[in-house]
Design a protein around this motif. Structure first.
Motif, PDB file in Angstrom:
ATOM      1  N   ALA A 289       0.827  -1.212   0.000  1.00  0.00           N
ATOM      2  CA  ALA A 289       0.000   0.000   0.000  1.00  0.00           C
ATOM      3  C   ALA A 289       0.857   1.257   0.000  1.00  0.00           C
ATOM      4  CB  ALA A 289      -0.934  -0.008   1.205  1.00  0.00           C
ATOM      5  N   LYS A 290       2.005   1.216   0.665  1.00  0.00           N
ATOM      6  CA  LYS A 290       2.856   2.393   0.737  1.00  0.00           C
ATOM      7  C   LYS A 290       3.652   2.618  -0.548  1.00  0.00           C
ATOM      8  CE  LYS A 290       3.414   2.297   5.765  1.00  0.00           C
ATOM      9  NZ  LYS A 290       4.369   2.098   6.893  1.00  0.00           N
ATOM     10  N   VAL A 291       4.147   1.544  -1.155  1.00  0.00           N
ATOM     11  CA  VAL A 291       5.033   1.705  -2.313  1.00  0.00           C
ATOM     12  C   VAL A 291       4.258   1.794  -3.626  1.00  0.00           C
ATOM     13  CG1 VAL A 291       5.401  -0.743  -2.906  1.00  0.00           C
ATOM     14  CG2 VAL A 291       7.243   0.922  -3.271  1.00  0.00           C
ATOM     15  N   ALA A 292       3.034   1.278  -3.661  1.00  0.00           N
ATOM     16  CA  ALA A 292       2.287   1.236  -4.930  1.00  0.00           C
ATOM     17  C   ALA A 292       2.094   2.605  -5.574  1.00  0.00           C
ATOM     18  CB  ALA A 292       0.936   0.552  -4.708  1.00  0.00           C
ATOM     19  N   PRO A 293       1.708   3.662  -4.839  1.00  0.00           N
ATOM     20  CA  PRO A 293       1.467   4.961  -5.498  1.00  0.00           C
ATOM     21  C   PRO A 293       2.730   5.615  -6.046  1.00  0.00           C
ATOM     22  CG  PRO A 293       0.391   4.846  -3.340  1.00  0.00           C
ATOM     23  CD  PRO A 293       1.342   3.717  -3.412  1.00  0.00           C
ATOM     24  N   THR A 294       3.892   5.152  -5.637  1.00  0.00           N
ATOM     25  CA  THR A 294       5.140   5.748  -6.116  1.00  0.00           C
ATOM     26  C   THR A 294       5.572   5.083  -7.419  1.00  0.00           C
ATOM     27  OG1 THR A 294       6.686   4.203  -5.056  1.00  0.00           O
ATOM     28  CG2 THR A 294       5.769   5.976  -3.698  1.00  0.00           C
ATOM     29  N   ASP A 295       6.697   5.564  -7.973  1.00  0.00           N
ATOM     30  CA  ASP A 295       7.278   4.927  -9.158  1.00  0.00           C
ATOM     31  C   ASP A 295       8.552   4.175  -8.805  1.00  0.00           C
ATOM     32  OD1 ASP A 295       5.579   5.240 -11.228  1.00  0.00           O
ATOM     33  OD2 ASP A 295       6.408   7.126 -11.960  1.00  0.00           O
ATOM     34  N   SER A 296       8.746   3.892  -7.525  1.00  0.00           N
ATOM     35  CA  SER A 296       9.962   3.223  -7.072  1.00  0.00           C
ATOM     36  C   SER A 296      10.053   1.812  -7.640  1.00  0.00           C
ATOM     37  CB  SER A 296       9.999   3.158  -5.546  1.00  0.00           C
ATOM     38  OG  SER A 296      10.027   4.452  -4.983  1.00  0.00           O
ATOM     39  N   LEU A 310       1.689 -12.229  -7.856  1.00  0.00           N
ATOM     40  CA  LEU A 310       0.429 -11.671  -7.352  1.00  0.00           C
ATOM     41  C   LEU A 310       0.681 -10.365  -6.603  1.00  0.00           C
ATOM     42  CD1 LEU A 310      -2.399 -12.832  -7.692  1.00  0.00           C
ATOM     43  CD2 LEU A 310      -2.272 -13.643  -5.354  1.00  0.00           C
ATOM     44  N   ILE A 311       1.776 -10.317  -5.855  1.00  0.00           N
ATOM     45  CA  ILE A 311       2.145  -9.085  -5.154  1.00  0.00           C
ATOM     46  C   ILE A 311       2.485  -7.994  -6.176  1.00  0.00           C
ATOM     47  CG2 ILE A 311       3.870  -8.032  -3.651  1.00  0.00           C
ATOM     48  CD1 ILE A 311       1.853  -9.740  -2.183  1.00  0.00           C
ATOM     49  N   ALA A 312       3.204  -8.377  -7.238  1.00  0.00           N
ATOM     50  CA  ALA A 312       3.553  -7.404  -8.284  1.00  0.00           C
ATOM     51  C   ALA A 312       2.297  -6.845  -8.948  1.00  0.00           C
ATOM     52  CB  ALA A 312       4.448  -8.059  -9.336  1.00  0.00           C
ATOM     53  N   ARG A 313       1.321  -7.691  -9.206  1.00  0.00           N
ATOM     54  CA  ARG A 313       0.070  -7.217  -9.808  1.00  0.00           C
ATOM     55  C   ARG A 313      -0.680  -6.290  -8.849  1.00  0.00           C
ATOM     56  NH1 ARG A 313      -1.511  -9.523 -14.481  1.00  0.00           N
ATOM     57  NH2 ARG A 313      -0.380 -11.382 -15.173  1.00  0.00           N
ATOM     58  N   ALA A 314      -0.616  -6.602  -7.562  1.00  0.00           N
ATOM     59  CA  ALA A 314      -1.288  -5.743  -6.572  1.00  0.00           C
ATOM     60  C   ALA A 314      -0.649  -4.358  -6.556  1.00  0.00           C
ATOM     61  CB  ALA A 314      -1.211  -6.392  -5.192  1.00  0.00           C
ATOM     62  N   ILE A 315       0.675  -4.303  -6.668  1.00  0.00           N
ATOM     63  CA  ILE A 315       1.368  -3.011  -6.709  1.00  0.00           C
ATOM     64  C   ILE A 315       0.929  -2.235  -7.949  1.00  0.00           C
ATOM     65  CG2 ILE A 315       3.621  -1.918  -7.005  1.00  0.00           C
ATOM     66  CD1 ILE A 315       4.820  -4.224  -5.358  1.00  0.00           C
ATOM     67  N   HIS A 316       0.867  -2.913  -9.092  1.00  0.00           N
ATOM     68  CA  HIS A 316       0.471  -2.236 -10.343  1.00  0.00           C
ATOM     69  C   HIS A 316      -0.970  -1.725 -10.262  1.00  0.00           C
ATOM     70  CE1 HIS A 316      -0.041  -1.420 -14.605  1.00  0.00           C
ATOM     71  NE2 HIS A 316      -1.086  -2.226 -14.611  1.00  0.00           N
ATOM     72  N   LYS A 317      -1.867  -2.541  -9.737  1.00  0.00           N
ATOM     73  CA  LYS A 317      -3.280  -2.151  -9.704  1.00  0.00           C
ATOM     74  C   LYS A 317      -3.551  -0.979  -8.774  1.00  0.00           C
ATOM     75  CE  LYS A 317      -5.129  -6.689 -10.978  1.00  0.00           C
ATOM     76  NZ  LYS A 317      -5.896  -7.876 -10.523  1.00  0.00           N
ATOM     77  N   ARG A 318      -2.688  -0.771  -7.795  1.00  0.00           N
ATOM     78  CA  ARG A 318      -2.886   0.344  -6.873  1.00  0.00           C
ATOM     79  C   ARG A 318      -2.028   1.545  -7.243  1.00  0.00           C
ATOM     80  NH1 ARG A 318      -3.830  -1.432  -0.705  1.00  0.00           N
ATOM     81  NH2 ARG A 318      -4.431   0.765  -0.762  1.00  0.00           N
ATOM     82  N   SER A 319      -1.360   1.493  -8.390  1.00  0.00           N
ATOM     83  CA  SER A 319      -0.499   2.597  -8.821  1.00  0.00           C
ATOM     84  C   SER A 319      -1.248   3.495  -9.802  1.00  0.00           C
ATOM     85  CB  SER A 319       0.764   2.051  -9.487  1.00  0.00           C
ATOM     86  OG  SER A 319       0.482   1.543 -10.787  1.00  0.00           O
ATOM     87  N   ARG A 320      -0.636   4.631 -10.134  1.00  0.00           N
ATOM     88  CA  ARG A 320      -1.243   5.534 -11.115  1.00  0.00           C
ATOM     89  C   ARG A 320      -1.161   4.976 -12.532  1.00  0.00           C
ATOM     90  NH1 ARG A 320       2.702   8.249 -13.876  1.00  0.00           N
ATOM     91  NH2 ARG A 320       4.816   8.177 -13.031  1.00  0.00           N
ATOM     92  N   ARG A 434      20.223  -0.986  -8.146  1.00  0.00           N
ATOM     93  CA  ARG A 434      19.156  -0.311  -8.904  1.00  0.00           C
ATOM     94  C   ARG A 434      17.809  -0.998  -8.692  1.00  0.00           C
ATOM     95  NH1 ARG A 434      19.438   4.789 -11.251  1.00  0.00           N
ATOM     96  NH2 ARG A 434      21.612   5.205 -11.803  1.00  0.00           N
ATOM     97  N   LEU A 435      17.828  -2.323  -8.574  1.00  0.00           N
ATOM     98  CA  LEU A 435      16.579  -3.070  -8.395  1.00  0.00           C
ATOM     99  C   LEU A 435      16.110  -3.044  -6.939  1.00  0.00           C
ATOM    100  CD1 LEU A 435      17.334  -6.255 -10.547  1.00  0.00           C
ATOM    101  CD2 LEU A 435      15.794  -4.399 -11.151  1.00  0.00           C
ATOM    102  N   ASN A 436      17.062  -2.998  -6.027  1.00  0.00           N
ATOM    103  CA  ASN A 436      16.750  -3.148  -4.611  1.00  0.00           C
ATOM    104  C   ASN A 436      16.386  -1.820  -3.946  1.00  0.00           C
ATOM    105  OD1 ASN A 436      16.512  -5.056  -2.485  1.00  0.00           O
ATOM    106  ND2 ASN A 436      18.370  -4.230  -1.555  1.00  0.00           N
ATOM    107  N   VAL A 437      15.703  -0.941  -4.694  1.00  0.00           N
ATOM    108  CA  VAL A 437      15.285   0.349  -4.131  1.00  0.00           C
ATOM    109  C   VAL A 437      14.304   0.116  -2.982  1.00  0.00           C
ATOM    110  CG1 VAL A 437      14.102   2.510  -4.613  1.00  0.00           C
ATOM    111  CG2 VAL A 437      15.654   1.533  -6.316  1.00  0.00           C
ATOM    112  N   PHE A 438      13.320  -0.748  -3.233  1.00  0.00           N
ATOM    113  CA  PHE A 438      12.334  -1.063  -2.196  1.00  0.00           C
ATOM    114  C   PHE A 438      12.228  -2.582  -2.116  1.00  0.00           C
ATOM    115  CE2 PHE A 438       8.328  -1.684  -0.101  1.00  0.00           C
ATOM    116  CZ  PHE A 438       8.200  -0.596   0.758  1.00  0.00           C
ATOM    117  N   PRO A 439      12.998  -3.201  -1.232  1.00  0.00           N
ATOM    118  CA  PRO A 439      12.924  -4.666  -1.113  1.00  0.00           C
ATOM    119  C   PRO A 439      11.649  -5.098  -0.400  1.00  0.00           C
ATOM    120  CG  PRO A 439      14.463  -3.769   0.499  1.00  0.00           C
ATOM    121  CD  PRO A 439      14.012  -2.612  -0.350  1.00  0.00           C
ATOM    122  N   LEU A 440      11.064  -6.167  -0.903  1.00  0.00           N
ATOM    123  CA  LEU A 440       9.808  -6.660  -0.318  1.00  0.00           C
ATOM    124  C   LEU A 440       9.876  -8.186  -0.331  1.00  0.00           C
ATOM    125  CD1 LEU A 440       6.331  -5.175  -1.203  1.00  0.00           C
ATOM    126  CD2 LEU A 440       6.631  -7.558  -0.597  1.00  0.00           C
TER     127      LEU A 440
END
Length: 591
Positions: A289-296, A310-320, A434-440
């Motif tokens: 929920a915190k990282v989805a609205p960003t472009d990180s 599934l987590i990746a799709r959740a991030i995309h669906k909650r992003s702009r 570069r990839l590990n900006v926001f590890p999850l």
């Protein structure tokens, strides 16, 4: 009958034109009455070289030069010049001279006429003025406009066309502009259609790429329209070019998104929604929920089958970017030799089999999200190319030096320990950072025991509907078995067990065979990062072949070789391929 000089002069006087006769040296011998009346000169004033007196001072030099050339050549000719009328008005005339020769070819006399062409000159000047005005209007139009002759040859380019291509008017007139301006593929493919359109004589349009002054190609829609005379004859063609690059990019992007969508439809997801309410899962969803609205950039790690996609799709669906494409790339499933083409596309002829230009996954994801699954499987060469995209947001298609800029959010997933891979030199550290900006990290199912009853119910409902069965009861023993099992294959393994049980279920009570949930992995020496025992690399083949023999050639599943060795299926598949092991021969032996 031979005419006397007086008879010839009398005949010339009757000619309804300004006529004259000259001696071989160019001096006037006779001027007819019309010539004298028009100029107001007497015969005495006009004879000899006096005929020059009514010629406009600005035209005398040019006219005399042309006259001397004719005298020297002894050939007929003509020249234009202004001549003064008796009232002082100058009008344009066409001076024409014709020599008379004797039998030996010697010039005896020159006869000529002066024909009034003032009206014609004014019409020509008006036409030139109109032409200049029209060119001024065309130059003011921001569209690219080219005026063509009947044969399609370029006659005039407006300012916008010259500025776009960087060509000068002189270069346009002398060079073959098509080969310099249009894309090589389009010059050949469009030539026949263009020629056919010009031959039909009716408006038509073509799409082709034109290169700008910086060497970049953009798509244009070129409209060809004929200009006709009052009699309906085609005088010339006007070709106007409209930039449609954005439209073409949008079409390609849509095409890529549709292709990706068709591919995704063919790939069955683990399940449609994230199911569960355990603390471990809620922590992950809070991070989403915190990282989805960003472009990180997000690096999702976790064991195989935990639901990283599934987590990746959740991030995309909650992003702009939710309304744009979500493009998934399985890095482990693409051969290293084709990785660059798959990610970045290729030009026609870039390699054997490249029969046409193809957009890559990054182009298809422009404006949206690209999900690089199993990113740890990328070759070092592919890692370098990916690093450039992350740093500069641009890339080149294979076979092209033209950079393409993209606006793409990158999500990556791996079941590997990338930090260990970096330490061993198998993964670029700069790419990792570069990839590990926001590890999850997605927790394994054994850490989400509280979610297992909900997942079991969800999956039973899903597969029962597909099988056309009605399940009303779940045995307590089944729930206890599922909670007690450590699920090395995580949710994917749970999914398989539930589906298998639904197939075998004959009533409305659901149960799972306890034998399915027994994991017997032989104890062995300590494991290394890849999961294999710490043995001499030369014995890896022996260990893997022994596991394949025990599992009858099966790699995945509870009884598969990967489970026996305690390593991810993808890792074992990769090692089997690298070692050149034929896993199918173990199936044949069992048969």
């Amino acid at each position: 009958m031979k005419l006397s000089d007086s008879q010839l002069r009398q005949m010339i006087d009757t000619i309804p034109a300004l006529a004259w006769c000259c001696l071989p040296d160019g001096t006037t011998e006779f001027l007819n009455r019309r010539w004298l009346d028009y100029t107001g000169l007497s015969a005495e004033d006009a004879l000899g070289w006096g005929w020059q007196r009514p010629v406009h001072p600005q035209d005398v030099g040019r006219l005399m030069s042309a006259w001397r050339t004719l005298l020297a050549a002894g050939e007929p000719g003509e020249e234009e010049a202004r001549m003064r009328r008796f009232d002082g008005e100058y009008r344009w005339f066409l001076f024409r001279a014709e020599p008379v020769h004797d039998d030996r070819g010697t010039v005896l006399r020159w006869y000529g006429t002066n024909t009034d062409i003032e009206d014609l000159k004014r019409a020509e000047e008006k036409l030139r003025d109109d032409e200049r005005e029209l060119r001024g209007i065309i130059d003011a139009v921001p569209q690219l406009i080219v005026v063509l002759g009947l044969d399609g040859r370029s006659l005039y380019w407006n300012r916008a066309a010259l500025e776009y291509t960087g060509l000068s008017r002189e270069e346009v007139e002398v060079c073959d502009f098509r080969s310099r301006v249009f894309h090589p593929e389009d010059v050949e493919s469009v030539a026949d259609a263009r020629e056919a359109g010009l031959a039909r004589g009716i408006p038509f349009q073509l799409e082709q790429r034109a290169r700008d002054r910086d060497g970049r190609y953009r798509w244009f829609l070129v409209h060809y329209s004929p200009l006709r005379s009052e009699q309906g004859q085609i005088l010339r063609w006007y070709a106007t070019g409209t930039d449609i690059e954005d439209r073409k990019q949008s079409e390609e992007r849509t095409c890529g998104e549709n292709l990706a969508l068709r591919e995704e439809i063919d790939v069955s997801s683990m399940f449609e929604e994230i199911v569960g309410s355990s603390d471990a899962l809620r922590r992950v969803l809070g991070q989403v929920a915190k990282v989805a609205p960003t472009d990180s950039t997000v690096l999702i790690s976790g064991e195989t089958g935990t639901g990283k996609e599934l987590i990746a799709r959740a991030i995309h669906k909650r992003s702009r970017r939710a309304t744009r494409a979500f493009i998934r790339v399985n890095c482990a499933a693409i051969p290293p030799s084709l990785m660059a083409s798959e990610l970045f596309g290729h030009e026609k002829g870039a390699f054997t089999g490249a029969l046409q230009r193809r957009a890559g996954r990054f182009e298809a994801a422009d404006g949206g999200t690209i999900f690089l699954d199993e990113v740890g499987e990328l070759s070092m060469e592919a890692q370098s190319a990916l690093l450039r995209v992350l740093q500069e947001r641009e890339f080149e298609r294979v076979g092209s030096s033209q950079p393409i800029s993209v606006d793409v959010r990158v999500l990556a997933a791996t079941n590997r320990d990338l930090e260990a891979a970096v330490a061993e030199g198998r993964f670029r550290p700069d790419l990792f950072y570069r990839l590990n900006v926001f590890p999850l990290e997605v927790p394994p199912l054994r850490e989400r025991a509280d979610d297992i009853p909900l997942l079991v119910e969800y999956l039973i409902d899903r597969y029962a509907k597909q099988a056309g069965k009605r399940i009303t009861t779940i045995t307590k023993k089944t729930i206890d078995l599922c909670r007690a099992y450590d699920w090395p294959g995580n949710i994917r393994e749970l999914q398989n067990v539930i589906e298998r049980a639904i197939v075998l279920c004959e009533g409305d009570t659901f149960s799972v065979d306890a034998a399915w949930l027994k994991r017997e992995v032989p104890a062995g020496p300590p494991r290394n990062e890849s999961g294999l025992p710490r043995i001499d690399p030369r014995r890896e083949r022996e260990v893997i072949e022994a596991a394949l023999a025990e599992s009858v050639g099966r790699v995945s599943g509870p009884a598969g070789a990967a489970t026996r060795l305690g390593i991810p299926r993808q890792t074992l598949e990769s090692k089997i391929a690298n070692l050149g092991i034929d896993k199918h021969r173990f199936k044949l032996k069992s048969a």
